[in-house]
Design a protein around this motif. Structure first.
Motif, short mmCIF file in Angstrom:
data_model
loop_
_atom_site.label_atom_id
_atom_site.label_comp_id
_atom_site.label_asym_id
_atom_site.label_seq_id
_atom_site.Cartn_x
_atom_site.Cartn_y
_atom_site.Cartn_z
N UNK A 79 0.83 -1.20 0.00
CA UNK A 79 0.00 0.00 0.00
C UNK A 79 0.87 1.25 0.00
N UNK A 80 1.99 1.18 0.71
CA UNK A 80 2.90 2.33 0.75
C UNK A 80 3.48 2.61 -0.63
N UNK A 81 3.81 1.55 -1.37
CA UNK A 81 4.34 1.72 -2.73
C UNK A 81 3.30 2.41 -3.61
N UNK A 82 2.05 1.97 -3.51
CA UNK A 82 0.98 2.58 -4.30
C UNK A 82 0.80 4.05 -3.92
N UNK A 83 0.93 4.34 -2.64
CA UNK A 83 0.76 5.73 -2.19
C UNK A 83 1.83 6.63 -2.79
N UNK A 84 3.09 6.18 -2.76
CA UNK A 84 4.17 6.99 -3.33
C UNK A 84 3.94 7.23 -4.81
N UNK A 85 3.64 6.16 -5.53
CA UNK A 85 3.44 6.30 -6.98
C UNK A 85 2.25 7.17 -7.32
N UNK A 86 1.23 7.18 -6.46
CA UNK A 86 0.02 7.97 -6.73
C UNK A 86 0.23 9.45 -6.42
N UNK A 87 0.94 9.75 -5.33
CA UNK A 87 1.00 11.13 -4.85
C UNK A 87 2.32 11.84 -5.13
N UNK A 88 3.33 11.14 -5.65
CA UNK A 88 4.60 11.83 -5.87
C UNK A 88 4.51 12.96 -6.90
N UNK A 89 3.58 12.92 -7.87
CA UNK A 89 3.47 14.07 -8.77
C UNK A 89 3.08 15.36 -8.05
N UNK A 90 2.53 15.25 -6.85
CA UNK A 90 2.13 16.43 -6.10
C UNK A 90 3.27 16.95 -5.21
N UNK A 91 4.40 16.27 -5.27
CA UNK A 91 5.55 16.66 -4.45
C UNK A 91 6.58 17.41 -5.30
N UNK A 92 7.40 18.19 -4.65
CA UNK A 92 8.39 19.00 -5.36
C UNK A 92 9.50 18.14 -5.94
N UNK A 93 10.26 18.74 -6.84
CA UNK A 93 11.40 18.04 -7.44
C UNK A 93 12.41 17.66 -6.37
N UNK A 94 12.58 18.52 -5.37
CA UNK A 94 13.55 18.26 -4.31
C UNK A 94 13.18 17.05 -3.47
N UNK A 95 11.89 16.69 -3.45
CA UNK A 95 11.44 15.56 -2.62
C UNK A 95 11.56 14.22 -3.34
N UNK A 96 11.79 14.23 -4.65
CA UNK A 96 11.75 12.98 -5.42
C UNK A 96 12.85 12.01 -5.02
N UNK A 97 14.03 12.51 -4.69
CA UNK A 97 15.14 11.62 -4.34
C UNK A 97 14.82 10.84 -3.06
#
Length: 292
Positions: A79-97
């Protein structure tokens, strides 16, 4: 005056509460999630509030990262993997790493080796393109509870080491060997040397493996501690030169873009060569063996 004193006392108690429990101030869903997590120790309740915080746009990046960390504890990694993949577009570029690093841990926990390999290759490509550490030469990290500075060179070697281990999980020891050799060339250490030796042993190349292990036992490599020396001794005991070579799978076609050589990588990103970091100049003599 009495009312003012009471307000001041109340404020001090409130500040002490937030400092003691490391809970941010406020009454939004993110703060309630942190209270559930850190004060009430209610992990399931915390996850519910983290979801609400994300959906409400309340400190989305922090809520997503904290929720994923909590989800790893009650075994909700998928579920955590799905959450990251779903919501990472709403996060900044600096948070992607940092999100990628969380994903790598989750992939390991779930045994998703193919996904782990793909993400490690992606992170190595970002290094090649000069986009790692948000363009800075180093980043701050924690090692054994201490703050340290990690260089691009160290990060490249670490990622290659993780990639080598992932290949070993797929019993692709030929690919693991190539990757570990690149990692050792960039930033050698005893732990990766032991894994390299294991790759050689699995390919029945016992003399080469013994040479690598002797470097560990003689403390010729950084990180040659008691643990690594014990591991090297165990591997030496396992060496059986007369044993017939085991069946070894060749490199998968899916791995050719990484293991066959850096040449394809360099050609593919030819316009970006001006951005290439110095660390890749160190790898380039081996570009016929490794590519991303």
């Amino acid at each position: 005056m009495e009312g003012s004193s009471q307000k001041s006392l109340w404020k001090k108690e409130k500040d002490f509460y937030h400092v003691t429990h490391k809970v941010p101030c406020g009454d939004g869903p993110y703060v309630k999630a942190k209270q559930a997590q850190l004060v009430q120790k209610d992990l399931e309740g915390a996850i519910v509030w983290f979801w609400k915080a994300i959906n409400a746009g309340d400190r989305v990046e922090s809520a997503l990262k904290d929720m994923v960390v909590v989800m790893k504890q009650p075994h909700r990694s998928e579920e955590a993997i799905e959450a990251i993949n779903s919501f990472r577009p709403r996060c900044s570029k600096q948070a992607q790493e940092s999100l990628d690093n969380l994903l790598l841990d989750l992939y390991k926990k779930c045994g998703k080796v193919d996904e782990e390999i793909a993400l490690l290759k992606k992170k190595l490509r970002l290094i090649y393109q000069g986009e790692t550490f948000n363009g800075k030469p180093t980043k701050k990290a924690r090692s054994h509870g201490k703050k340290v500075q990690v260089s691009i060179k160290q990060e490249t070697s670490r990622l290659l080491g993780n990639l080598g281990w992932a290949y070993m999980q797929k019993t692709n020891y030929m690919a693991g060997e190539v990757v570990y050799k690149k990692a050792q060339m960039i930033d050698p250490d005893a732990n990766k040397a032991c894994n390299l030796a294991l790759c050689l042993i699995k390919q029945a190349r016992y003399n080469e493996a013994r040479t690598v292990l002797e470097d560990v036992l003689q403390a010729r490599l950084p990180g040659s501690d008691t643990k690594s020396r014990n591991q090297a001794e165990e591997l030496l005991l396992d060496l059986q030169p007369l044993q017939p070579p085991p069946f070894l799978p060749g490199l998968d076609l899916d791995d050719e873009d990484f293991v066959d050589g850096l040449e394809r990588w360099m050609n593919e990103w030819a316009p970006l060569r001006s951005k290439r970091l110095p660390i890749f100049e160190e790898i380039s003599p081996f570009r016929d063996q490794l590519a991303c």
